[in-house]
Design an enzyme around this catalytic site. Sequence first.
Site, PDB file in Angstrom:
ATOM      1  N   ARG A   1      -1.837  -3.128 -18.370  1.00 19.17           N
ATOM      2  CA  ARG A   1      -3.099  -2.383 -18.426  1.00 19.17           C
ATOM      3  C   ARG A   1      -3.035  -1.293 -17.373  1.00 19.17           C
ATOM      4  NH1 ARG A   1      -5.955  -5.657 -21.536  1.00 19.17           N
ATOM      5  NH2 ARG A   1      -7.466  -4.002 -21.790  1.00 19.17           N
TER       6      ARG A   1
ATOM      7  N   LYS B   1      -1.753  -0.536 -25.145  1.00 23.14           N
ATOM      8  CA  LYS B   1      -2.120  -0.685 -26.563  1.00 23.14           C
ATOM      9  C   LYS B   1      -0.826  -0.702 -27.387  1.00 23.14           C
ATOM     10  CE  LYS B   1      -6.707   0.946 -25.487  1.00 23.14           C
ATOM     11  NZ  LYS B   1      -7.740   1.987 -25.607  1.00 23.14           N
TER      12      LYS B   1
ATOM     13  N   TYR C   1       0.844  -1.201   0.000  1.00 25.39           N
ATOM     14  CA  TYR C   1       0.000   0.000   0.000  1.00 25.39           C
ATOM     15  C   TYR C   1       0.876   1.246   0.000  1.00 25.39           C
ATOM     16  CZ  TYR C   1      -5.027  -0.305   0.108  1.00 25.39           C
ATOM     17  OH  TYR C   1      -6.331  -0.418  -0.277  1.00 25.39           O
TER      18      TYR C   1
ATOM     19  N   GLU D   1      -0.625   4.758  -0.579  1.00 24.17           N
ATOM     20  CA  GLU D   1      -1.473   5.921  -0.849  1.00 24.17           C
ATOM     21  C   GLU D   1      -0.673   7.205  -0.701  1.00 24.17           C
ATOM     22  OE1 GLU D   1      -4.877   5.615   1.714  1.00 24.17           O
ATOM     23  OE2 GLU D   1      -5.957   4.371   0.283  1.00 24.17           O
TER      24      GLU D   1
ATOM     25  N   THR E   1      -3.345   5.224 -22.340  1.00 28.42           N
ATOM     26  CA  THR E   1      -3.238   3.898 -21.742  1.00 28.42           C
ATOM     27  C   THR E   1      -1.811   3.437 -21.995  1.00 28.42           C
ATOM     28  OG1 THR E   1      -3.865   2.839 -23.815  1.00 28.42           O
ATOM     29  CG2 THR E   1      -5.633   3.264 -22.258  1.00 28.42           C
TER      30      THR E   1
ATOM     31  N   ASP F   1      -5.914  12.511 -25.983  1.00 32.35           N
ATOM     32  CA  ASP F   1      -6.002  11.163 -25.425  1.00 32.35           C
ATOM     33  C   ASP F   1      -5.371  10.251 -26.470  1.00 32.35           C
ATOM     34  OD1 ASP F   1      -6.646   8.626 -24.658  1.00 32.35           O
ATOM     35  OD2 ASP F   1      -8.808   8.973 -24.424  1.00 32.35           O
TER      36      ASP F   1
HETATM   37  C1  LIG Z   1      -8.777   2.386 -24.857  1.00 29.49           C
HETATM   38  C2  LIG Z   1      -9.068   3.821 -24.729  1.00 29.49           C
HETATM   39  C3  LIG Z   1      -9.357   4.405 -23.483  1.00 29.49           C
HETATM   40  C4  LIG Z   1      -9.661   3.627 -22.230  1.00 29.49           C
HETATM   41  O1  LIG Z   1      -8.812   2.727 -21.785  1.00 29.49           O
HETATM   42  P1  LIG Z   1      -9.228   1.598 -20.717  1.00 29.49           P
HETATM   43  O2  LIG Z   1      -7.876   1.209 -20.221  1.00 29.49           O
HETATM   44  O3  LIG Z   1      -9.930   0.544 -21.485  1.00 29.49           O
HETATM   45  O4  LIG Z   1     -10.069   2.218 -19.680  1.00 29.49           O
HETATM   46  C5  LIG Z   1      -9.504   5.778 -23.417  1.00 29.49           C
HETATM   47  N1  LIG Z   1      -9.395   6.526 -24.517  1.00 29.49           N
HETATM   48  C6  LIG Z   1      -9.158   6.009 -25.735  1.00 29.49           C
HETATM   49  C7  LIG Z   1      -9.066   6.915 -26.912  1.00 29.49           C
HETATM   50  C8  LIG Z   1      -9.003   4.631 -25.884  1.00 29.49           C
HETATM   51  O5  LIG Z   1      -8.808   4.121 -27.086  1.00 29.49           O
END
Ligand SMILES: *Cc1c(COP(=O)(O)O)cnc(C)c1O
Length: 463
Positions: A247, A241, A57, A59, A238, A212
């Site tokens: 993740r 990807k 932990y 925090e 993220t 994003d």
């Molecule tokens: C995949 C994605 C997210 C969210 O990611 P998670 O890890 O699935 O919550 C946010 N924004 C975009 C543009 C994405 O492609």
Amino acid sequence: MGSKLLSDTVWESDPELFDIIKSEKQRQRKGLEMIASENFTSTAVLNCLGSCLTNKYAEGYPGARYYGGTQCVDKIELMCQKRGLEVFNLLPEEWGVNVQPYSGSPANFAVYTALVEPHGRIMGLDLPDGGHLTHGFFTLNKKISATSIFFESMPYKVNPTTGLIDYEALLNTARLFKPKLIIAGVSCYSRYLDYKKFRDICNDVGAMLMADMAHVSGLVAAGVIPSPFEYCDIVTTTTHKTLRGPRAGVIFYRKGFKTNSKGEKLPYDYESRINQAVFPGLQGGPHENAIAAIATTFKQAKTQEFKEYAEQIVKNARRLSAGLQEKGYKVVTGGTDVHMLLLDLSSAGISGAKAEYILEEISIACNKNTIPGDKSALNPSGIRLGTPALTTRGLKENDIDQVTAFIDRALKLGKRIGEKSGPKLVDFKKAVHDSELSSEVKVLRDEVETFSEKFFIPGFEGY
Ligand SMILES: *Cc1c(COP(=O)(O)O)cnc(C)c1O
């Protein structure tokens, strides 16, 4: 005396569960993974995720924790932050980073919580046009994303003819709607985003700009597509990807000073607001095992090998796009600059849902997707195909040609099955399994699986 309960491996203590994990491993090995958001992470990342760090932990933030014993995880989190700035060529005087978000969606929600007051206005690309749920999706009857419950969201769109973002319409809508934040980010869009244009629109209406880059951050890190940082106030991503890590999510925010229209220097106040929104606003203890995994992902992303990987992702996507077009298929926007493409099946004689199903039946994973101008989101006319996972397994352009041939054969077979079974998906599914064409489906599946077995999957030496 040790406890068996504590020391037994999962295969010793829980064979029922372990059997399912093994089946999933088999599924991943046998099939061709073309879901654009998926990837195979490295052994080093899996090692971090399965490490003792999961016990801790912590925090708070490095140097200011609510628990003792954080000397090691403090070092890891600081290392992760430092590497995060380095991999995207950011100066610590100008940018800061929060590496605690549990995933991409919580990262985005933390930004809105930090910088947009309740029911403040945001604009993002509409979900059916390639945006993400978290950019504020709602329908006529329902507020779907919590972003649209707690904030007021207005979508912008792509031009239905070209499939490209309609920046002019965005500007006009933004002038009327006066959003506090505009989001430049996509889950299904195969062209570069014009971050400078987004910035100009934001300046025009006095909005903040958030990129994003969840889908493309690996390509940005490798320098194979334009970086959003020059023009943005905030960048979220993220890490699982194209970046190929665990993740998780991260938030980059501007620090230092901005100059306003009167030439005055004003300090950015994003740092404390974003850190407070992540913890204690929305989250509790950070997942330090994931943070370690992000740290090692950032290290990997700086290597020449990763750069070549990212270049190959794009080469493979372009080859796939060209190959499918040679076979007579329509690709939205006419091609791709990134890791994915959107195949328009409206004139191919098969729906997106049926295409997704027949491809899954021959062990190619992808997803049905709306194409620009689609009337129904429930019955979309396209599929989204991505190359990051296949590229990780070592596929090059020549291999992609074989994959293209498999996809073409599957779609043609699906069309024939559909002509017999009629329009309903349930009847189509039945016919895939139980008609005179079922044996052709099986032959194709065997070919795909034999092809797939040839390629490596990292981290699969273990379990
Ligand atoms: C995949 C994605 C997210 C969210 O990611 P998670 O890890 O699935 O919550 C946010 N924004 C975009 C543009 C994405 O492609």
